[in-house]
Design a protein around this motif. Structure first.
Motif, PDB file in Angstrom:
ATOM      1  N   LEU A  16       0.845  -1.197   0.000  1.00 25.74           N
ATOM      2  CA  LEU A  16       0.000   0.000   0.000  1.00 25.74           C
ATOM      3  C   LEU A  16       0.880   1.245   0.000  1.00 25.74           C
ATOM      4  CD1 LEU A  16      -2.701  -1.040   2.633  1.00 25.74           C
ATOM      5  CD2 LEU A  16      -2.890  -1.111   0.141  1.00 25.74           C
ATOM      6  N   LYS A  17       0.616   2.144  -0.937  1.00 24.18           N
ATOM      7  CA  LYS A  17       1.408   3.357  -1.064  1.00 24.18           C
ATOM      8  C   LYS A  17       0.491   4.570  -1.180  1.00 24.18           C
ATOM      9  CE  LYS A  17       5.268   1.161  -3.500  1.00 24.18           C
ATOM     10  NZ  LYS A  17       6.103   1.169  -4.740  1.00 24.18           N
ATOM     11  N   ASN A  19       1.119   8.014  -2.662  1.00 26.78           N
ATOM     12  CA  ASN A  19       2.090   8.826  -3.391  1.00 26.78           C
ATOM     13  C   ASN A  19       1.525  10.208  -3.708  1.00 26.78           C
ATOM     14  OD1 ASN A  19       0.362   8.456  -5.598  1.00 26.78           O
ATOM     15  ND2 ASN A  19       1.481   6.656  -6.297  1.00 26.78           N
ATOM     16  N   ALA A  20       2.359  11.023  -4.347  1.00 28.37           N
ATOM     17  CA  ALA A  20       1.972  12.406  -4.645  1.00 28.37           C
ATOM     18  C   ALA A  20       0.807  12.472  -5.615  1.00 28.37           C
ATOM     19  CB  ALA A  20       3.177  13.159  -5.216  1.00 28.37           C
ATOM     20  N   THR A  21       0.720  11.523  -6.517  1.00 28.83           N
ATOM     21  CA  THR A  21      -0.389  11.528  -7.476  1.00 28.83           C
ATOM     22  C   THR A  21      -1.729  11.434  -6.758  1.00 28.83           C
ATOM     23  OG1 THR A  21       0.987  10.471  -9.162  1.00 28.83           O
ATOM     24  CG2 THR A  21      -1.385  10.354  -9.464  1.00 28.83           C
ATOM     25  N   ILE A  22      -1.827  10.515  -5.812  1.00 28.61           N
ATOM     26  CA  ILE A  22      -3.081  10.348  -5.071  1.00 28.61           C
ATOM     27  C   ILE A  22      -3.373  11.569  -4.208  1.00 28.61           C
ATOM     28  CG2 ILE A  22      -4.265   8.944  -3.336  1.00 28.61           C
ATOM     29  CD1 ILE A  22      -2.630   6.553  -4.292  1.00 28.61           C
ATOM     30  N   VAL A  23      -2.343  12.047  -3.504  1.00 33.23           N
ATOM     31  CA  VAL A  23      -2.533  13.179  -2.596  1.00 33.23           C
ATOM     32  C   VAL A  23      -2.963  14.427  -3.354  1.00 33.23           C
ATOM     33  CG1 VAL A  23      -1.346  14.762  -1.003  1.00 33.23           C
ATOM     34  CG2 VAL A  23      -0.942  12.295  -0.859  1.00 33.23           C
ATOM     35  N   PHE A  24      -2.262  14.753  -4.439  1.00 35.64           N
ATOM     36  CA  PHE A  24      -2.576  15.967  -5.172  1.00 35.64           C
ATOM     37  C   PHE A  24      -3.891  15.834  -5.946  1.00 35.64           C
ATOM     38  CE2 PHE A  24       2.220  16.693  -5.146  1.00 35.64           C
ATOM     39  CZ  PHE A  24       2.134  17.556  -4.069  1.00 35.64           C
ATOM     40  N   THR A  25      -4.228  14.626  -6.401  1.00 36.72           N
ATOM     41  CA  THR A  25      -5.502  14.435  -7.091  1.00 36.72           C
ATOM     42  C   THR A  25      -6.666  14.678  -6.146  1.00 36.72           C
ATOM     43  OG1 THR A  25      -4.575  12.825  -8.645  1.00 36.72           O
ATOM     44  CG2 THR A  25      -6.953  12.777  -8.315  1.00 36.72           C
TER      45      THR A  25
END
Length: 231
Positions: A16-17, A19-25
């Motif tokens: 489970l990660k 990452n910045a993609t999920i956070v910023f999305t």
């Protein structure tokens, strides 16, 4: 140098990660949701209106006009979907001026998700407009030989949407990152400004292409009028 915001990991537990993609999305979705609530909470029909309402009306009218220019007869039916696509991609591009921020559209997973949204929306709008039978019939027009080609077209254009947006957004972020390491700060600022313009252009192109795909399946064939009988 990071090639994608996927490589920036904020939290990890096993496979489970976060990452910045999920956070910023999710951050962008939160900003757009809260912003829309704040802008629309006190709408007025009087001559005196808030600046935010005037700005909102300008944006909505501009999006509706673009949808109508594509060929969709009732743009209000599609503004929720197409407008959201444009605002999300456009906001993702405009936020690159924030230190530490990386646009989620520079990740292939985000662009694939956006392209899949279009892939699903096209048949949904097509079936709603023509019915299931009418929509499926479009795959065998003008002859049944076109069936495999039409299916390949659906898949290939979805891939093209995803790769085009990903390539343009990632390349811009990479160029700015490279220039920051080898040149003074003035030139990267100029490139960042150019990146803002490029991002808005990509948001416009992605939304217009989605509108074109929807327009292609929602147009109903017009029947030729029967000739009048001679008296």
């Amino acid at each position: 140098m990071r090639l994608s915001p996927d490589q920036l990991i904020f939290w990890q537990h096993g496979f489970l990660k976060l990452n910045a993609t999920i956070v910023f999305t999710w951050g962008l979705m939160l900003v757009l949701t809260v912003g829309s609530k704040l802008v629309t909470r006190k709408l007025s029909t009087d001559l005196k209106r808030a600046r935010w309402q005037n700005f909102l009306e300008i944006v909505v009218i501009a999006i509706q006009k673009q949808i109508a220019d594509v060929g969709l007869e009732h743009p209000e039916k599609y503004i929720g979907f197409l407008g959201t696509l444009f605002l999300f991609i456009g906001t993702a591009s405009l936020c690159i001026v924030i230190p530490g921020y990386e646009p989620p559209t520079a990740s292939l997973s985000t662009t694939v998700a956006l392209a899949l949204c279009v892939f699903v929306a096209v048949p949904v709008f097509g079936i709603k407009e023509q019915g299931l039978g009418g929509y499926l019939k479009s795959y065998v027009q003008p002859t049944v030989i076109m069936l495999p080609f039409n299916i390949i077209s659906e898949i290939s254009r979805t891939l093209a949407l995803a790769v085009r947006l990903f390539g343009n957004m990632m390349s811009g972020a990479m160029i700015v990152g490279i220039l920051l390491t080898i040149t003074p700060f003035i030139f990267p600022i100029v490139m960042t400004t150019l990146g803002l313009l490029t991002g808005m252009v990509q948001a416009y192109i992605f939304s217009i292409l989605a509108a074109v795909y929807i327009a292609a399946v929602t147009r109903t064939p017009t029947r030729k009028p029967k000739p009048a009988l001679a008296a």
